[in-house]
Scaffold this motif. Structure first.
Motif, PDB file in Angstrom:
ATOM      1  N   VAL A 104       0.830  -1.214   0.000  1.00  0.00           N
ATOM      2  CA  VAL A 104       0.000   0.000   0.000  1.00  0.00           C
ATOM      3  C   VAL A 104       0.863   1.263   0.000  1.00  0.00           C
TER       4      VAL A 104
ATOM      5  N   SER B  48       2.782   1.598  -3.339  1.00  0.00           N
ATOM      6  CA  SER B  48       1.956   2.000  -4.481  1.00  0.00           C
ATOM      7  C   SER B  48       1.515   3.459  -4.358  1.00  0.00           C
TER       8      SER B  48
ATOM      9  N   LYS C 239       3.101   4.794  -8.355  1.00  0.00           N
ATOM     10  CA  LYS C 239       2.025   3.993  -8.959  1.00  0.00           C
ATOM     11  C   LYS C 239       2.543   2.972  -9.956  1.00  0.00           C
TER      12      LYS C 239
ATOM     13  N   LYS D 112       4.037  -5.878 -10.962  1.00  0.00           N
ATOM     14  CA  LYS D 112       3.683  -4.514 -10.588  1.00  0.00           C
ATOM     15  C   LYS D 112       3.046  -4.512  -9.203  1.00  0.00           C
TER      16      LYS D 112
ATOM     17  N   SER E 240       0.952  -2.499  -7.677  1.00  0.00           N
ATOM     18  CA  SER E 240      -0.502  -2.293  -7.612  1.00  0.00           C
ATOM     19  C   SER E 240      -1.254  -3.568  -7.997  1.00  0.00           C
ATOM     20  N   ASP E 241      -0.729  -4.350  -8.942  1.00  0.00           N
ATOM     21  CA  ASP E 241      -1.353  -5.626  -9.310  1.00  0.00           C
ATOM     22  C   ASP E 241      -1.241  -6.639  -8.174  1.00  0.00           C
TER      23      ASP E 241
ATOM     24  N   LEU F 139      -1.075  -5.986  -5.026  1.00  0.00           N
ATOM     25  CA  LEU F 139      -2.007  -5.547  -3.986  1.00  0.00           C
ATOM     26  C   LEU F 139      -3.420  -6.034  -4.288  1.00  0.00           C
ATOM     27  N   GLU F 140      -3.812  -5.962  -5.535  1.00  0.00           N
ATOM     28  CA  GLU F 140      -5.151  -6.419  -5.931  1.00  0.00           C
ATOM     29  C   GLU F 140      -5.327  -7.925  -5.747  1.00  0.00           C
TER      30      GLU F 140
ATOM     31  N   LYS G 132      -8.755   1.104   2.867  1.00  0.00           N
ATOM     32  CA  LYS G 132      -8.281   2.215   2.033  1.00  0.00           C
ATOM     33  C   LYS G 132      -9.092   3.464   2.315  1.00  0.00           C
TER      34      LYS G 132
END
Length: 166
Positions: A134, A137, A141, A150, A152-153, A155-156, A166
């Motif tokens: 978190v 990112s 970004k 990546k 952010s990926d 994290l998802e 969040k």
């Protein structure tokens, strides 16, 4: 960077004492070292303590962040340097998973993939830790964790119950 400067991402955390002040002081200590340049710092996020058994709401919450640095240190020398900064802030390594005033982990060191008794690069659990992903990112970004993808990926991909609000 040119020459022997290497780009490194560090995760910092604290769940004892004045957490914010301790983390700020640790970043200052890094910046005082002539072989380290602090390039960027993430916002700080709060997270539940993780123990050997998993998340533990009965323990003090952590304040976490990520710091991007350039360093002339080798990974092993950087590990010794960060351990010294932890010790200066009262870190005692008595038991794994214990509460601590300061924790500094080397998350990535350039694109290096490396493993020894005391150090694995990139950090072997960074891709599973919302308290690393978190803030990283939020800072960048387009951040990328070598060998994983990546940020952010990643994290998802974390289960919702393991993610920070969040």
């Amino acid at each position: 960077m040119i020459g022997s400067w290497k780009i490194v991402v560090l995760a910092i955390g604290s769940n004892l004492g004045d957490r914010k002040l301790i983390l700020e002081s640790a970043v200052d200590q890094l910046s005082y070292d002539r072989k380290i340049r602090v390039l960027e710092q993430s916002p700080l996020v709060e997270s539940v303590a993780i123990t050997e058994e998993g998340p533990d709401d009965s323990k003090p919450k952590y304040l976490n962040g990520v710091v991007k640095i350039a360093t002339k240190y080798s990974p092993k020398k950087l590990l010794k340097t960060t351990a010294m900064i932890e010790k200066l802030h009262g870190r005692e390594r008595i038991k794994r998973w214990e509460s601590r005033k300061l924790d500094i982990d080397i998350v990535s060191y350039e694109d290096k993939i490396f493993s020894s008794k005391n150090l694995t690069l990139p950090h072997p659990r960074a891709h599973e830790r919302d308290f690393v992903l978190v803030p990283w990112s939020l800072m960048d970004k387009d951040a990328y964790l070598p060998g994983r993808g990546k940020v952010s990926d990643l994290l998802e991909l974390l289960p919702q119950d393991l993610r920070l609000a969040k």
